[in-house]
Design a protein around this motif. Structure first.
Motif, PDB file in Angstrom:
ATOM      1  N   VAL A 186       0.877  -1.159  -0.025  1.00 21.79           N
ATOM      2  CA  VAL A 186      -0.059  -0.050   0.046  1.00 21.79           C
ATOM      3  C   VAL A 186       1.019   1.262  -0.101  1.00 21.79           C
ATOM      4  O   VAL A 186       1.848   1.283   0.745  1.00 21.79           O
ATOM      5  CB  VAL A 186      -1.012  -0.098   1.268  1.00 21.79           C
ATOM      6  CG1 VAL A 186      -1.634   1.503   1.421  1.00 21.79           C
ATOM      7  CG2 VAL A 186      -1.917  -1.104   1.168  1.00 21.79           C
ATOM      8  N   ILE A 187       0.470   2.012  -0.912  1.00 19.66           N
ATOM      9  CA  ILE A 187       1.242   3.438  -0.813  1.00 19.66           C
ATOM     10  C   ILE A 187       0.293   4.534  -0.678  1.00 19.66           C
ATOM     11  O   ILE A 187      -1.114   4.496  -0.969  1.00 19.66           O
ATOM     12  CB  ILE A 187       1.780   3.709  -2.166  1.00 19.66           C
ATOM     13  CG1 ILE A 187       2.812   2.757  -2.741  1.00 19.66           C
ATOM     14  CG2 ILE A 187       2.040   5.201  -2.473  1.00 19.66           C
ATOM     15  CD1 ILE A 187       3.232   2.911  -4.128  1.00 19.66           C
ATOM     16  N   VAL A 188       0.513   5.269   0.348  1.00 19.56           N
ATOM     17  CA  VAL A 188      -0.269   6.645   0.734  1.00 19.56           C
ATOM     18  C   VAL A 188       0.365   7.769   0.533  1.00 19.56           C
ATOM     19  O   VAL A 188       1.605   8.026   0.539  1.00 19.56           O
ATOM     20  CB  VAL A 188      -0.872   6.455   2.289  1.00 19.56           C
ATOM     21  CG1 VAL A 188      -1.753   5.085   2.786  1.00 19.56           C
ATOM     22  CG2 VAL A 188       0.351   6.420   3.159  1.00 19.56           C
ATOM     23  N   THR A 189      -0.457   9.014   0.294  1.00 20.03           N
ATOM     24  CA  THR A 189       0.240  10.182   0.101  1.00 20.03           C
ATOM     25  C   THR A 189       0.440  10.802   1.481  1.00 20.03           C
ATOM     26  O   THR A 189      -0.198  11.027   2.105  1.00 20.03           O
ATOM     27  CB  THR A 189      -0.838  11.135  -0.619  1.00 20.03           C
ATOM     28  OG1 THR A 189      -1.116  10.387  -1.957  1.00 20.03           O
ATOM     29  CG2 THR A 189      -0.305  12.315  -1.064  1.00 20.03           C
ATOM     30  N   ALA A 190       1.921  11.285   1.567  1.00 16.39           N
ATOM     31  CA  ALA A 190       2.240  12.022   2.630  1.00 16.39           C
ATOM     32  C   ALA A 190       2.347  13.451   2.003  1.00 16.39           C
ATOM     33  O   ALA A 190       2.747  13.827   1.059  1.00 16.39           O
ATOM     34  CB  ALA A 190       3.722  11.594   2.934  1.00 16.39           C
ATOM     35  N   THR A 191       1.688  14.496   3.010  1.00 17.88           N
ATOM     36  CA  THR A 191       1.758  15.839   2.763  1.00 17.88           C
ATOM     37  C   THR A 191       2.013  16.505   3.900  1.00 17.88           C
ATOM     38  O   THR A 191       1.624  16.301   4.989  1.00 17.88           O
ATOM     39  CB  THR A 191       0.243  16.264   2.222  1.00 17.88           C
ATOM     40  OG1 THR A 191      -0.332  15.368   1.556  1.00 17.88           O
ATOM     41  CG2 THR A 191       0.142  17.434   1.692  1.00 17.88           C
ATOM     42  N   VAL A 192       2.884  17.757   3.489  1.00 13.77           N
ATOM     43  CA  VAL A 192       3.139  18.935   4.563  1.00 13.77           C
ATOM     44  C   VAL A 192       2.331  20.109   4.172  1.00 13.77           C
ATOM     45  O   VAL A 192       2.546  20.672   3.157  1.00 13.77           O
ATOM     46  CB  VAL A 192       4.584  18.900   4.627  1.00 13.77           C
ATOM     47  CG1 VAL A 192       5.213  19.242   3.706  1.00 13.77           C
ATOM     48  CG2 VAL A 192       4.845  19.847   5.963  1.00 13.77           C
ATOM     49  N   THR A 193       1.896  20.567   5.193  1.00 14.41           N
ATOM     50  CA  THR A 193       1.208  21.897   5.078  1.00 14.41           C
ATOM     51  C   THR A 193       1.275  22.892   6.094  1.00 14.41           C
ATOM     52  O   THR A 193       2.026  22.642   7.263  1.00 14.41           O
ATOM     53  CB  THR A 193      -0.406  21.559   5.100  1.00 14.41           C
ATOM     54  OG1 THR A 193      -0.956  21.080   6.379  1.00 14.41           O
ATOM     55  CG2 THR A 193      -0.924  20.606   3.817  1.00 14.41           C
ATOM     56  N   MET A 213      15.672  12.530   0.321  1.00 15.29           N
ATOM     57  CA  MET A 213      15.418  13.466  -0.795  1.00 15.29           C
ATOM     58  C   MET A 213      14.390  14.213  -0.851  1.00 15.29           C
ATOM     59  O   MET A 213      13.054  13.953  -0.154  1.00 15.29           O
ATOM     60  CB  MET A 213      14.823  12.420  -2.095  1.00 15.29           C
ATOM     61  CG  MET A 213      15.943  11.030  -2.157  1.00 15.29           C
ATOM     62  SD  MET A 213      17.665  11.659  -3.125  1.00 15.29           S
ATOM     63  CE  MET A 213      16.981  12.305  -4.925  1.00 15.29           C
ATOM     64  N   ASP A 214      14.582  15.467  -1.321  1.00 12.59           N
ATOM     65  CA  ASP A 214      13.549  16.800  -1.250  1.00 12.59           C
ATOM     66  C   ASP A 214      12.457  16.425  -2.433  1.00 12.59           C
ATOM     67  O   ASP A 214      12.574  16.135  -3.356  1.00 12.59           O
ATOM     68  CB  ASP A 214      14.214  17.976  -1.580  1.00 12.59           C
ATOM     69  CG  ASP A 214      13.073  19.075  -1.532  1.00 12.59           C
ATOM     70  OD1 ASP A 214      11.883  18.965  -1.558  1.00 12.59           O
ATOM     71  OD2 ASP A 214      13.790  20.126  -1.554  1.00 12.59           O
ATOM     72  N   GLU A 215      11.081  15.846  -1.680  1.00 14.62           N
ATOM     73  CA  GLU A 215      10.187  15.474  -2.455  1.00 14.62           C
ATOM     74  C   GLU A 215       9.088  16.566  -2.621  1.00 14.62           C
ATOM     75  O   GLU A 215       7.888  16.333  -3.031  1.00 14.62           O
ATOM     76  CB  GLU A 215       9.573  14.168  -2.049  1.00 14.62           C
ATOM     77  CG  GLU A 215      10.480  13.041  -2.207  1.00 14.62           C
ATOM     78  CD  GLU A 215      11.067  12.670  -3.469  1.00 14.62           C
ATOM     79  OE1 GLU A 215      10.354  13.344  -4.374  1.00 14.62           O
ATOM     80  OE2 GLU A 215      11.985  11.845  -3.520  1.00 14.62           O
ATOM     81  N   GLY A 216       9.203  17.883  -2.358  1.00 14.10           N
ATOM     82  CA  GLY A 216       8.376  19.006  -2.354  1.00 14.10           C
ATOM     83  C   GLY A 216       7.489  19.126  -1.191  1.00 14.10           C
ATOM     84  O   GLY A 216       7.859  18.756   0.004  1.00 14.10           O
ATOM     85  N   THR A 217       6.225  19.014  -1.254  1.00 12.58           N
ATOM     86  CA  THR A 217       5.236  19.043  -0.358  1.00 12.58           C
ATOM     87  C   THR A 217       4.198  17.765  -0.186  1.00 12.58           C
ATOM     88  O   THR A 217       3.339  17.675   0.520  1.00 12.58           O
ATOM     89  CB  THR A 217       4.324  20.273  -0.042  1.00 12.58           C
ATOM     90  OG1 THR A 217       3.741  20.438  -1.413  1.00 12.58           O
ATOM     91  CG2 THR A 217       5.428  21.485   0.173  1.00 12.58           C
ATOM     92  N   THR A 218       4.350  16.864  -1.318  1.00 12.52           N
ATOM     93  CA  THR A 218       3.272  15.857  -1.574  1.00 12.52           C
ATOM     94  C   THR A 218       4.013  14.553  -2.006  1.00 12.52           C
ATOM     95  O   THR A 218       4.439  15.075  -3.009  1.00 12.52           O
ATOM     96  CB  THR A 218       2.146  15.964  -2.163  1.00 12.52           C
ATOM     97  OG1 THR A 218       1.548  17.298  -1.560  1.00 12.52           O
ATOM     98  CG2 THR A 218       1.114  14.956  -2.205  1.00 12.52           C
ATOM     99  N   PHE A 219       4.011  13.491  -1.562  1.00  7.28           N
ATOM    100  CA  PHE A 219       4.786  12.363  -2.200  1.00  7.28           C
ATOM    101  C   PHE A 219       4.070  11.037  -1.618  1.00  7.28           C
ATOM    102  O   PHE A 219       3.700  10.822  -0.590  1.00  7.28           O
ATOM    103  CB  PHE A 219       6.182  12.324  -1.793  1.00  7.28           C
ATOM    104  CG  PHE A 219       7.086  11.368  -2.626  1.00  7.28           C
ATOM    105  CD1 PHE A 219       7.481  11.842  -3.754  1.00  7.28           C
ATOM    106  CD2 PHE A 219       7.819  10.338  -2.019  1.00  7.28           C
ATOM    107  CE1 PHE A 219       8.179  10.893  -4.508  1.00  7.28           C
ATOM    108  CE2 PHE A 219       8.282   9.467  -2.599  1.00  7.28           C
ATOM    109  CZ  PHE A 219       8.678   9.887  -3.923  1.00  7.28           C
ATOM    110  N   GLY A 220       4.194  10.075  -2.533  1.00  6.04           N
ATOM    111  CA  GLY A 220       3.679   8.834  -2.034  1.00  6.04           C
ATOM    112  C   GLY A 220       4.694   7.948  -1.074  1.00  6.04           C
ATOM    113  O   GLY A 220       5.831   7.901  -1.784  1.00  6.04           O
ATOM    114  N   VAL A 221       4.263   7.345  -0.085  1.00  2.00           N
ATOM    115  CA  VAL A 221       5.193   6.649   0.653  1.00  2.00           C
ATOM    116  C   VAL A 221       4.746   5.459   1.278  1.00  2.00           C
ATOM    117  O   VAL A 221       3.262   5.043   1.058  1.00  2.00           O
ATOM    118  CB  VAL A 221       5.459   7.259   2.095  1.00  2.00           C
ATOM    119  CG1 VAL A 221       6.004   8.974   1.740  1.00  2.00           C
ATOM    120  CG2 VAL A 221       4.142   7.534   2.782  1.00  2.00           C
ATOM    121  N   SER A 222       5.478   4.319   1.196  1.00  2.27           N
ATOM    122  CA  SER A 222       5.226   2.780   1.714  1.00  2.27           C
ATOM    123  C   SER A 222       5.918   2.536   2.919  1.00  2.27           C
ATOM    124  O   SER A 222       6.916   3.171   3.220  1.00  2.27           O
ATOM    125  CB  SER A 222       5.207   2.174   0.599  1.00  2.27           C
ATOM    126  OG  SER A 222       6.491   1.882   0.147  1.00  2.27           O
TER     127      SER A 222
END
Length: 119
Positions: free
Chosen positions: A54-61, A77-86
């Motif tokens: 399962v991959i979920v979206t990680a988001t920083v706001t 790795m710098d992935e911006g503000t949203t990225f899929g994590v498992s």
């Protein structure tokens, strides 16, 4: 003529993917000098307890609209503000301060079914 057998029932609906994650904590407060950045928490959060594959979206706001003072780091790795994590991914949030003194901003990391904030 013989009566045909009744149609087979449809297969059961598969269960939804398991997006339950282990709880995590970023820390309550940071006090940073102006124009500096720091990654939180000090030791990266390891994503765990998700269903297999399962991959979920990680988001920083931020609580400040259009803020650009936070970045999501996944496996360093710098992935911006949203990225899929498992499971097994290591997550940190880099927060930065503006040039002005006395700024306060709340950053929130969310993934799976948990979130936590740091001010």
């Amino acid at each position: 003529p013989p009566t045909p057998p009744p149609p087979s029932p449809p297969p059961p609906t598969p269960p939804p993917p398991d997006v339950t994650t282990e709880d995590f904590e970023l820390g309550a407060h940071l006090l940073l000098s102006r124009e500096t950045c720091q990654k939180v928490p000090d030791v990266p959060i390891e994503v765990s307890d998700l269903g297999h594959g399962v991959i979920v979206t990680a988001t920083v706001t931020s609580d400040i609209a259009a803020s650009t003072r936070m970045r999501l780091f996944v496996n360093e790795m710098d992935e911006g503000t949203t990225f899929g994590v498992s499971n097994g991914d290591k997550v940190q949030v880099e927060v930065c301060t503006p040039a002005s003194y006395g700024a306060e901003e709340v950053f929130t990391l969310h993934y799976g079914n948990h979130d936590d904030s740091v001010t």
